[in-house]
Design a protein around this motif. Sequence first.
Motif, short mmCIF file in Angstrom:
data_model
loop_
_atom_site.label_atom_id
_atom_site.label_comp_id
_atom_site.label_asym_id
_atom_site.label_seq_id
_atom_site.Cartn_x
_atom_site.Cartn_y
_atom_site.Cartn_z
N GLN A 1 -2.84 0.54 5.76
CA GLN A 1 -2.84 1.85 5.11
C GLN A 1 -1.70 2.69 5.68
O GLN A 1 -0.95 2.27 6.56
CB GLN A 1 -4.18 2.55 5.34
CG GLN A 1 -5.33 1.86 4.61
CD GLN A 1 -6.63 2.56 4.85
OE1 GLN A 1 -7.08 2.70 5.97
NE2 GLN A 1 -7.25 3.02 3.77
N SER B 1 1.01 4.28 -2.64
CA SER B 1 0.86 5.66 -2.14
C SER B 1 1.99 6.55 -2.64
O SER B 1 1.78 7.71 -2.99
CB SER B 1 0.82 5.66 -0.61
OG SER B 1 -0.31 4.97 -0.14
N SER C 1 -6.33 0.92 0.59
CA SER C 1 -5.50 -0.24 0.90
C SER C 1 -5.49 -1.14 -0.33
O SER C 1 -6.54 -1.61 -0.77
CB SER C 1 -6.07 -0.99 2.10
OG SER C 1 -5.28 -2.11 2.41
N TRP C 2 -4.31 -1.40 -0.91
CA TRP C 2 -4.22 -1.98 -2.24
C TRP C 2 -3.93 -3.47 -2.22
O TRP C 2 -3.15 -3.97 -1.43
CB TRP C 2 -3.15 -1.26 -3.05
CG TRP C 2 -3.57 0.12 -3.42
CD1 TRP C 2 -3.23 1.27 -2.78
CD2 TRP C 2 -4.41 0.50 -4.50
NE1 TRP C 2 -3.82 2.35 -3.40
CE2 TRP C 2 -4.55 1.90 -4.45
CE3 TRP C 2 -5.08 -0.20 -5.50
CZ2 TRP C 2 -5.31 2.61 -5.37
CZ3 TRP C 2 -5.84 0.50 -6.42
CH2 TRP C 2 -5.96 1.89 -6.35
N THR D 1 0.83 -1.21 0.00
CA THR D 1 0.00 0.00 0.00
C THR D 1 0.86 1.26 0.00
O THR D 1 0.54 2.24 -0.68
CB THR D 1 -0.94 -0.01 1.22
OG1 THR D 1 -1.90 -1.05 1.06
CG2 THR D 1 -1.67 1.32 1.35
#
Length: 455
Positions: free
Chosen positions: A448, A161, A306-307, A157
């Motif tokens: 995150q 970002s 959140s990836w 994440t």
Amino acid sequence: MVDTIIEEQSTEAQNTEPLGRIAVLGYGAGHMLNDITSSCWFTYLLLFLTDLGLSPRDAAIVMLSGQVADALTTIFSGELIDRFGHFKLWHAGGSILVAISFSSVFGGCVPCEIMGISSAILQTIGYSLFAAIFNVGWAVTQVSHMSMVNCITLNPTSRVSLTSCRNAFTMVANLSLYAVAFAIFSIYNAKAYSDIKLEYRWIAYLSIFIGCCFVIVFLICTKEPELRQNRPGESKISWNYWFKKTLYFQVALVYVLMRLVTNVSQALLAFFVINDLGMPQSSKALVPAIIYICSFIVSVILQEVSWTGSRLKAFFISGAILWIFSGSGIFVLPSSLHNTMYIFSITIGVGNALMMVTGISMQSMLVGKDLNGCGFVYGSLSFLDKLSCGLALYALESDQGSTHIRSLTVHDSYSITRFGVGLFPAACALLSALVTCTMELEETSSKQLAEPLLV
């Protein structure tokens, strides 16, 4: 031995922790100089050169020379970065070369002044020379900056970002350029050859100053990645390692198609809104400004997600679908409804952000923990990107104004510019979405950011 393993596991666990706000923002500022000069390059270079009297084909040759130099440099810089490291040193060196050479790209023809001759051939050679030098520095800065993402953190994440923040600063750079250009064009309103050169030179000077301020912030706030420094004993990963991965070719194709969508449409947008749609001159700044404002907003929002691999694919495909509808609409948009272009600007801006953030993040997911090969991955993909964009723009721009394809109606015709801004990006977006559907990305979950940026 056990202590060593425990220490390595502890270090890796620490590096998977989410990054803080300063680390993300500091990294994002590092590409500002590249972004603002690149925006000027794609938006105004062809206009500048044709305003000076060069033919569309000669102007396309100048841009192609820069793109080829950029493409070749990415390969060598990626190899050297993998071999020697020192990301910040490469970044600083490339930034210096960009700052020194960029003003000459929009300056006078140095060989013409030296030889006292002002022929079209010599002008093309002169501008092509500085375009190549500028793009060498640009490529070194880009590869070193993009390669740092995987070495700064192992947190998926946080990696997205960092990319999202970088893309947000790209939008800031573009908006800054258009603000500068609007002010300069309003002050000078140049008609003569000498005044046109002076206009663009001031745009170049102010762009360099703004970009360099952010580069200094990056160098102060960003540390040399510790993950790379902690792996001195590991050998460099060979090229064959990547060529055996199906994901490498999938990511490469998606990245190239994504860049074709954004770069080709940006380079031809000013011609399209003025010549094809008959919009006022202010639309040259207003339409792209709307695009970048929307992209900026979406890029900032994406930093809070959140990836996982499936989310990357879903968001990328969503951006591609927006571009498919936008490009198709632009292709058939009549000049009588030219104000609809402002609505398309919103959808294009959102689509650009979704595709850019997730498309670049796919490279990060491809690299994973193979840090000693990240330079080659980013360098080779940038090579394909620059070469394909250069050839596409050369093919489109060299035929600009001379080739028209009749539409299904007898009242109108579709110009090459309309194809370049509408149908071509839409087709690339469709193909990239289809390739993305075939990808198998790792389904990793991560926390995150330690400090959300939207506070």
